[in-house]
Design an enzyme around this catalytic site. Structure first.
Site, short mmCIF file in Angstrom:
data_model
loop_
_atom_site.label_atom_id
_atom_site.label_comp_id
_atom_site.label_asym_id
_atom_site.label_seq_id
_atom_site.Cartn_x
_atom_site.Cartn_y
_atom_site.Cartn_z
N ASN A 1 0.76 -1.34 0.14
CA ASN A 1 0.01 -0.08 0.01
C ASN A 1 0.85 1.30 -0.17
O ASN A 1 2.03 1.13 -0.02
CB ASN A 1 -1.21 -0.25 1.19
CG ASN A 1 -0.16 -0.17 2.43
OD1 ASN A 1 0.30 0.95 2.75
ND2 ASN A 1 -0.46 -1.27 3.35
N ASP B 1 -4.47 -5.70 4.53
CA ASP B 1 -5.84 -6.24 5.05
C ASP B 1 -6.12 -7.66 4.36
O ASP B 1 -6.90 -8.58 4.79
CB ASP B 1 -7.10 -5.45 4.71
CG ASP B 1 -7.07 -4.14 5.39
OD1 ASP B 1 -6.75 -4.16 6.69
OD2 ASP B 1 -7.27 -3.11 4.63
N LYS C 1 9.70 -17.09 -10.29
CA LYS C 1 9.21 -15.99 -11.16
C LYS C 1 7.99 -16.40 -12.00
O LYS C 1 8.26 -17.32 -12.78
CB LYS C 1 10.33 -15.18 -12.04
CG LYS C 1 9.70 -14.25 -12.73
CD LYS C 1 10.67 -13.41 -13.62
CE LYS C 1 10.32 -12.16 -14.32
NZ LYS C 1 9.30 -12.61 -15.56
N PHE D 1 -4.46 2.83 14.76
CA PHE D 1 -5.01 3.71 13.88
C PHE D 1 -5.82 3.11 12.85
O PHE D 1 -5.80 2.00 12.58
CB PHE D 1 -3.64 4.20 13.11
CG PHE D 1 -2.66 5.23 13.78
CD1 PHE D 1 -2.67 6.53 13.59
CD2 PHE D 1 -1.94 4.76 15.02
CE1 PHE D 1 -1.75 7.40 14.28
CE2 PHE D 1 -1.34 5.55 15.64
CZ PHE D 1 -1.22 6.91 15.34
N LYS E 1 -13.91 0.60 16.47
CA LYS E 1 -12.51 -0.04 16.42
C LYS E 1 -12.18 -0.25 17.80
O LYS E 1 -11.48 -1.32 18.23
CB LYS E 1 -11.65 0.70 15.81
CG LYS E 1 -10.32 0.03 15.23
CD LYS E 1 -10.22 -0.87 14.21
CE LYS E 1 -8.83 -1.26 13.82
NZ LYS E 1 -9.22 -2.24 12.62
#
Length: 407
Positions: free
Chosen positions: A214, A283, A293, A326, A344
């Site tokens: 991310n 996530d 590969k 967070f 949360k």
């Protein structure tokens, strides 16, 4: 009590800018004592600093009137006394030569000898040609300085004195002044506290050379580490290899994957008082990874499976840790962020959740600024308006200390 700052000036063209910094600090009521290398005196006349500070500029270790019997009689050595009486020691500009000397422990002039004897926080502001800054030798020396606990401010990118455009320019004087004041204002209010902070993005392996991740830069975690360090805490920073480094020396451990991070957290969280879990953990995990590969000749469908949140496990590893989590959301109002943060809190058993909206390009992931809402388990909340992440970090710490950690 009046603070004392020792300002070292080395032989870079940017030395002339140090006059402005010294002027600004003196106007703030700070006692400033300047040490110059011989090379620096070819750029700026020492009398310019003496007019501003009303203090003698130090240049030579052994002046004409020096006699060892005087030292033995007084039991006082000027460069030692000066170095150990300072509240802060900063070198502006710091050339590649002086950086290399400090990294190697050289003490062959007044400045480097005083640095070696200093017991206060030390900061250097590099300034040099772009190629010199990018040199592996210089980067190794900078890493050595960081490992010694020396703070590095800059350099910036721009047009250099040699005409080159790139990184190597002395950091803006107003910015250096702010950093100096921030270091002087350290309260040591967290002295004796051990704090664990996570920062940056995890990677999820697809094959041996590809992964998904991310946009997290780790800037928020780094800012929290700096704020805690300046308050005297013993800081442990777990950060991804792709994240930014804090400007101050903390104990650092690197991670790549969520598994790496979980292993590190489980080990370190058991002995800390506070934990800020600011890392952006994936996530999802890739359901089936491939050794080697994968060929790019055909389409590749990826199956992603949800991950168990690390944040939900932390209280099982240390039930007594003050836990701050967070939460990033997309295009939510302040009121909606508060609701999301409260949910949360219940799921994770955290003591506080810091929620922010990453749906705007000027804040959140990768940006230097943010806007957050802090919600704690006692029912209180705090909205911190849009500001640089360093200011956000300071305000979060102020809020925690004033309202949640106080007796």
């Amino acid at each position: 009590m009046k603070k004392t700052i020792v300002v070292g000036v080395t032989g870079g063209i940017a030395a002339y800018k140090t006059c402005e910094l010294v002027q600004r600090l003196v106007h703030r009521g700070i006692r400033v004592i300047v040490i110059m290398t011989k090379a620096a005196t070819s750029i700026v006349d020492p009398s310019q600093f003496e007019k501003i500070t009303h203090e003698k500029v130090r240049i030579e270790l052994f002046e004409d009137e020096f006699h060892y019997k005087t030292i033995l009689a007084k039991r006082k050595v000027d460069h030692i006394t000066l170095a150990q009486s300072a509240d802060l020691f900063i070198i502006v500009p710091a050339t590649a030569n002086v950086i290399a000397k400090i990294a190697a422990g050289f003490a062959d002039d007044y400045l480097t000898t005083a640095v070696l004897a200093a017991t206060c926080p030390i900061a250097v502001c590099p300034s040099m040609n772009t190629a010199m800054w990018a040199s592996p030798v210089t980067q190794k020396n900078i890493s050595t300085l960081r490992s010694l606990g020396i703070s590095i401010f800059g350099p910036d990118a721009g047009i250099l004195a040699c005409g080159t455009k790139g990184e190597g320019r002395l950091k803006d004087i107003a910015t250096i002044e702010k950093e100096v004041i921030r270091m002087l204002d350290t309260s040591l209010s967290l002295s004796g506290k051990r704090i664990l902070i996570t920062a940056g993005a995890t990677q999820e392996k697809i094959d041996d050379i590809r992964y998904i991740t991310n946009k997290s830069s780790g800037k928020m975690g780094a800012a929290l580490a700096e704020s805690c360090y300046l308050r005297g805490a013993d800081v442990i920073l777990l950060r991804s290899r792709t994240s930014v480094s804090p400007r101050y020396q903390c104990k650092e451990y690197m991670f790549d994957t969520a598994e790496d991070l979980e292993h590190l957290m489980k080990h370190h969280v058991k002995t800390v008082d506070l934990c800020f879990h600011a890392a952006a953990v994936s996530d999802f995990a890739v359901a089936r990874t491939v050794h080697g590969k994968i060929s790019s000749d055909k389409r590749l469908p990826l199956e992603l499976t949800p991950r168990t949140k690390i944040l939900t496990k932390i209280k099982t590893w240390n039930p007594h840790v003050y836990l701050v989590g967070f939460k990033a959301e997309w295009n939510l109002s302040k009121e909606q962020l508060i609701v999301a943060a409260k949910e949360k809190l219940q799921i994770t058993r955290a003591d506080m959740i810091v929620a922010n909206d990453v749906g705007k390009s000027d804040r959140g992931f990768s940006a230097d600024a943010n806007e957050v809402v802090c919600v704690n388990k006692k029912g209180g909340s705090l909205h911190i308006p849009f500001a640089p992440k360093r200011i956000i970090a300071d305000k979060i710490m102020d809020y925690i200390q004033e309202n949640l950690l106080s007796p």
